[in-house]
Design a protein around this motif. Structure first.
Motif, PDB file in Angstrom:
ATOM      1  N   GLN A 204       1.062  -1.300  -0.057  1.00 43.08           N
ATOM      2  CA  GLN A 204      -0.210   0.124  -0.194  1.00 43.08           C
ATOM      3  C   GLN A 204       1.015   1.055  -0.064  1.00 43.08           C
ATOM      4  O   GLN A 204       0.312   2.645  -0.270  1.00 43.08           O
ATOM      5  N   LYS A 205       2.095   0.589   0.520  1.00 44.33           N
ATOM      6  CA  LYS A 205       2.731   2.476   0.224  1.00 44.33           C
ATOM      7  C   LYS A 205       3.980   1.852  -1.020  1.00 44.33           C
ATOM      8  O   LYS A 205       3.859   1.992  -2.163  1.00 44.33           O
ATOM      9  N   GLU A 206       3.705   4.252  -1.320  1.00 46.13           N
ATOM     10  CA  GLU A 206       4.779   4.246  -2.439  1.00 46.13           C
ATOM     11  C   GLU A 206       6.045   4.637  -2.176  1.00 46.13           C
ATOM     12  O   GLU A 206       6.932   4.146  -3.488  1.00 46.13           O
ATOM     13  N   GLY A 207       6.717   4.024  -1.516  1.00 53.76           N
ATOM     14  CA  GLY A 207       8.316   3.991  -0.947  1.00 53.76           C
ATOM     15  C   GLY A 207       8.023   2.766   0.298  1.00 53.76           C
ATOM     16  O   GLY A 207       7.611   3.529   1.684  1.00 53.76           O
ATOM     17  N   VAL A 208       9.531   2.389   0.210  1.00 55.83           N
ATOM     18  CA  VAL A 208       9.290   1.627   1.666  1.00 55.83           C
ATOM     19  C   VAL A 208      11.108   2.329   2.628  1.00 55.83           C
ATOM     20  O   VAL A 208      11.753   2.750   1.568  1.00 55.83           O
ATOM     21  N   ARG A 209      11.111   2.470   3.692  1.00 54.81           N
ATOM     22  CA  ARG A 209      11.974   3.239   4.495  1.00 54.81           C
ATOM     23  C   ARG A 209      12.670   1.803   5.081  1.00 54.81           C
ATOM     24  O   ARG A 209      12.686   1.610   5.442  1.00 54.81           O
ATOM     25  N   PRO A 210      13.853   2.313   5.071  1.00 56.81           N
ATOM     26  CA  PRO A 210      14.807   0.971   6.197  1.00 56.81           C
ATOM     27  C   PRO A 210      13.872   0.625   7.479  1.00 56.81           C
ATOM     28  O   PRO A 210      14.319  -0.363   8.067  1.00 56.81           O
ATOM     29  N   GLU A 211      13.446   1.335   8.773  1.00 54.35           N
ATOM     30  CA  GLU A 211      13.046   1.000   9.622  1.00 54.35           C
ATOM     31  C   GLU A 211      11.718   0.209   9.250  1.00 54.35           C
ATOM     32  O   GLU A 211      11.585  -0.579   9.571  1.00 54.35           O
ATOM     33  N   GLU A 212      10.833   0.457   7.968  1.00 54.84           N
ATOM     34  CA  GLU A 212       9.909  -0.847   7.754  1.00 54.84           C
ATOM     35  C   GLU A 212      10.043  -2.050   7.373  1.00 54.84           C
ATOM     36  O   GLU A 212       8.874  -2.371   7.364  1.00 54.84           O
TER      37      GLU A 212
ATOM     38  N   ARG B  67      25.527  -5.590   0.134  1.00 54.37           N
ATOM     39  CA  ARG B  67      26.485  -4.549   1.166  1.00 54.37           C
ATOM     40  C   ARG B  67      25.545  -3.139   0.460  1.00 54.37           C
ATOM     41  O   ARG B  67      25.602  -2.141   1.230  1.00 54.37           O
ATOM     42  N   LEU B  68      25.012  -3.492  -0.734  1.00 52.11           N
ATOM     43  CA  LEU B  68      24.064  -1.937  -0.978  1.00 52.11           C
ATOM     44  C   LEU B  68      22.972  -2.396  -0.277  1.00 52.11           C
ATOM     45  O   LEU B  68      22.761  -1.361   0.310  1.00 52.11           O
ATOM     46  N   LEU B  69      22.865  -3.221   0.228  1.00 57.05           N
ATOM     47  CA  LEU B  69      21.253  -3.019   1.364  1.00 57.05           C
ATOM     48  C   LEU B  69      21.726  -3.079   3.111  1.00 57.05           C
ATOM     49  O   LEU B  69      21.042  -1.993   3.042  1.00 57.05           O
ATOM     50  N   GLU B  70      22.883  -3.057   3.313  1.00 57.86           N
ATOM     51  CA  GLU B  70      23.412  -3.700   3.877  1.00 57.86           C
ATOM     52  C   GLU B  70      23.937  -1.640   5.182  1.00 57.86           C
ATOM     53  O   GLU B  70      23.937  -1.135   5.769  1.00 57.86           O
ATOM     54  N   GLU B  71      24.699  -0.819   3.261  1.00 60.53           N
ATOM     55  CA  GLU B  71      24.528   0.420   3.322  1.00 60.53           C
ATOM     56  C   GLU B  71      23.252   1.197   3.409  1.00 60.53           C
ATOM     57  O   GLU B  71      22.678   2.177   4.366  1.00 60.53           O
ATOM     58  N   TRP B  72      22.156   0.789   2.562  1.00 65.17           N
ATOM     59  CA  TRP B  72      20.962   1.322   2.713  1.00 65.17           C
ATOM     60  C   TRP B  72      20.521   1.529   3.987  1.00 65.17           C
ATOM     61  O   TRP B  72      19.242   2.377   4.820  1.00 65.17           O
ATOM     62  N   MET B  73      20.372   0.037   4.511  1.00 68.71           N
ATOM     63  CA  MET B  73      19.511   0.572   5.663  1.00 68.71           C
ATOM     64  C   MET B  73      20.187   0.182   7.015  1.00 68.71           C
ATOM     65  O   MET B  73      19.962   0.640   8.377  1.00 68.71           O
ATOM     66  N   SER B  74      21.684   0.751   6.976  1.00 67.01           N
ATOM     67  CA  SER B  74      22.712   0.693   8.024  1.00 67.01           C
ATOM     68  C   SER B  74      22.969  -0.120   9.299  1.00 67.01           C
ATOM     69  O   SER B  74      22.832  -0.094  10.200  1.00 67.01           O
ATOM     70  N   VAL B  75      22.511  -1.718   8.518  1.00 70.03           N
ATOM     71  CA  VAL B  75      21.812  -2.356   9.140  1.00 70.03           C
ATOM     72  C   VAL B  75      23.428  -3.729   8.811  1.00 70.03           C
ATOM     73  O   VAL B  75      22.729  -4.144   7.239  1.00 70.03           O
TER      74      VAL B  75
ATOM     75  N   MET C 186      19.611  -8.587   9.933  1.00 72.16           N
ATOM     76  CA  MET C 186      18.629  -8.979   9.121  1.00 72.16           C
ATOM     77  C   MET C 186      17.658 -10.123   9.094  1.00 72.16           C
ATOM     78  O   MET C 186      18.152 -10.637   9.362  1.00 72.16           O
ATOM     79  N   ASN C 187      16.691 -10.615   8.951  1.00 71.29           N
ATOM     80  CA  ASN C 187      16.461 -11.091   8.593  1.00 71.29           C
ATOM     81  C   ASN C 187      15.885 -11.781   7.455  1.00 71.29           C
ATOM     82  O   ASN C 187      14.870 -12.146   6.303  1.00 71.29           O
ATOM     83  N   ILE C 188      17.192 -11.865   7.081  1.00 69.96           N
ATOM     84  CA  ILE C 188      17.219 -12.810   5.551  1.00 69.96           C
ATOM     85  C   ILE C 188      16.665 -14.445   5.421  1.00 69.96           C
ATOM     86  O   ILE C 188      17.530 -15.142   6.305  1.00 69.96           O
ATOM     87  N   VAL C 189      15.846 -14.804   4.717  1.00 70.70           N
ATOM     88  CA  VAL C 189      15.260 -15.996   5.176  1.00 70.70           C
ATOM     89  C   VAL C 189      15.312 -16.937   3.607  1.00 70.70           C
ATOM     90  O   VAL C 189      15.582 -18.446   3.557  1.00 70.70           O
ATOM     91  N   GLY C 190      15.908 -16.257   3.108  1.00 66.32           N
ATOM     92  CA  GLY C 190      17.055 -16.866   1.714  1.00 66.32           C
ATOM     93  C   GLY C 190      17.772 -15.881   0.529  1.00 66.32           C
ATOM     94  O   GLY C 190      17.104 -14.658   0.464  1.00 66.32           O
ATOM     95  N   THR C 191      18.505 -16.678   0.111  1.00 62.04           N
ATOM     96  CA  THR C 191      19.181 -16.169  -1.216  1.00 62.04           C
ATOM     97  C   THR C 191      19.104 -16.436  -2.905  1.00 62.04           C
ATOM     98  O   THR C 191      18.633 -17.360  -2.933  1.00 62.04           O
ATOM     99  N   TYR C 192      20.074 -15.933  -3.892  1.00 61.77           N
ATOM    100  CA  TYR C 192      18.221 -16.263  -5.194  1.00 61.77           C
ATOM    101  C   TYR C 192      19.678 -15.489  -6.115  1.00 61.77           C
ATOM    102  O   TYR C 192      20.626 -14.856  -6.005  1.00 61.77           O
ATOM    103  N   ASN C 193      19.706 -15.933  -7.274  1.00 60.23           N
ATOM    104  CA  ASN C 193      21.116 -16.114  -8.468  1.00 60.23           C
ATOM    105  C   ASN C 193      19.299 -15.335  -9.147  1.00 60.23           C
ATOM    106  O   ASN C 193      19.844 -14.516  -9.733  1.00 60.23           O
ATOM    107  N   LEU C 194      18.596 -15.894 -10.023  1.00 60.68           N
ATOM    108  CA  LEU C 194      18.244 -15.225 -11.879  1.00 60.68           C
ATOM    109  C   LEU C 194      16.050 -14.797 -10.510  1.00 60.68           C
ATOM    110  O   LEU C 194      15.917 -15.673 -10.337  1.00 60.68           O
ATOM    111  N   ILE C 195      15.700 -13.469 -10.749  1.00 56.37           N
ATOM    112  CA  ILE C 195      15.136 -13.189 -10.306  1.00 56.37           C
ATOM    113  C   ILE C 195      13.669 -13.994 -10.883  1.00 56.37           C
ATOM    114  O   ILE C 195      12.631 -13.969  -9.208  1.00 56.37           O
ATOM    115  N   PHE C 196      13.816 -14.316 -11.827  1.00 60.66           N
ATOM    116  CA  PHE C 196      13.091 -15.543 -11.933  1.00 60.66           C
ATOM    117  C   PHE C 196      12.334 -16.430 -10.946  1.00 60.66           C
ATOM    118  O   PHE C 196      10.630 -16.386 -10.495  1.00 60.66           O
TER     119      PHE C 196
END
Length: 294
Positions: free
Chosen positions: A179-187, A203-211, A216-226
């Motif tokens: 429902q949001k137009e944008g998401v902030r790190p704390e959300e 590292r890009l995600l770490e820098e943006w979230m400052s965490v 973080m609650n990383i439940v999985g990683t992937y290579n191809l977005i499909f």
């Protein structure tokens, strides 16, 4: 004396009228009149006699028209022969690797134009992660790669795509984030996340979230977005990605929400530095460079 000016003169001589000649040449009447005056000044002689609404060739004009016809015919014939020869001899295969991004549509347009001009050229397209593409470039299995920053480009020659890619999260359409137009790190604190396995993206995600990533609650990683879309649809987690990847797949059960503050990176068109490339590949690189500068 330029061929262009000779063509202007010959068209005026054929039509006997500046207005009609200008229309055929797709230039304005004042421009054409000025070109004719400059030509007469350059040659030091009058080429036309102005009678009412028609231009009559002088003796010098008749002579120049005959010579112009010969010169223009030879120029057209020579140009056509070179063009035919180029299309016959200019052939080969371009191997291209491309990540999932909006850049694939840009690449498709450039390839369509290039192959239309050179029908003897064909291409091999490989879709994969940035790491897959870099590995194949380094081994010489690909001529060209389309990579998404952040990426190490010190061993490549590169051209940046004109449009940037926005980062954000892909969420299920019924998620509170949808429902949001944008998401902030704390959300995103505590939200189940799926992220690329590439260290540069993490590292890009770490820098943006400052965490740190391990907090973080990383439940999985992937290579191809499909492969991630069904997981997002079933609310396994939100997936970190670029907007272009979500737009290309157009899934109605999910929605892309950009980061706030915005994070954007460039796609880069790369080829291995110091590697000898085929004439076809070099020509396509020049075509891309010209298109992106236009």
């Amino acid at each position: 004396m330029e061929l262009r000016v000779l063509r202007y003169f010959w068209t005026i001589a054929e039509e006997g009228n500046i207005s009609r000649a200008a229309e055929l040449l797709h230039i304005t009447q004042p421009t054409l009149s000025r070109q004719l005056m400059n030509l007469e000044e350059e040659l030091g002689t009058q080429l036309f006699i102005r009678e009412k609404k028609r231009l009559i060739l002088t003796e010098a004009g008749l002579y120049l028209k005959d010579r112009a016809q010969e010169i223009l015919s030879l120029a057209d014939k020579t140009e056509k022969e070179f063009e035919n020869q180029k299309k016959q001899l200019f052939s080969g295969v371009i191997s291209i690797g491309c990540v999932e991004a909006n850049s694939s549509e840009v690449l498709a347009g450039l390839l369509e134009e290039f192959i239309s001009e050179y029908p003897q050229v064909s291409f091999n397209m490989f879709s994969g992660t940035g790491d897959d593409i870099s590995e194949k470039l380094d081994k010489g299995l690909l001529d060209i790669g389309i990579l998404l920053e952040p990426v190490q480009t010190d061993k490549y020659e590169s051209i940046s795509f004109p449009d940037k890619e926005r980062w954000g999260v892909l969420v299920q359409k019924n998620s509170f984030l949808a429902q949001k137009e944008g998401v902030r790190p704390e959300e995103l604190y505590g939200v189940p996340l799926m992220c690329s396995a590439r260290p540069e993206v993490q590292r890009l995600l770490e820098e943006w979230m400052s965490v740190p990533i391990n907090e973080m609650n990383i439940v999985g990683t992937y290579n191809l977005i499909f492969n991630v879309f069904p997981l997002v649809e079933n609310q396994v987690g939100a997936a970190l990605m670029i907007e272009g990847a979500s737009l290309n797949l157009k899934n109605e059960q999910t929605r892309f929400i950009p980061f706030l503050p915005e994070v954007s990176t460039e796609c880069v068109f790369v080829w291995k530095r110091h590697r000898v490339l085929s004439p076809v590949t070099n020509a396509f690189i020049k075509r891309v460079a010209h298109a992106f500068k236009a």
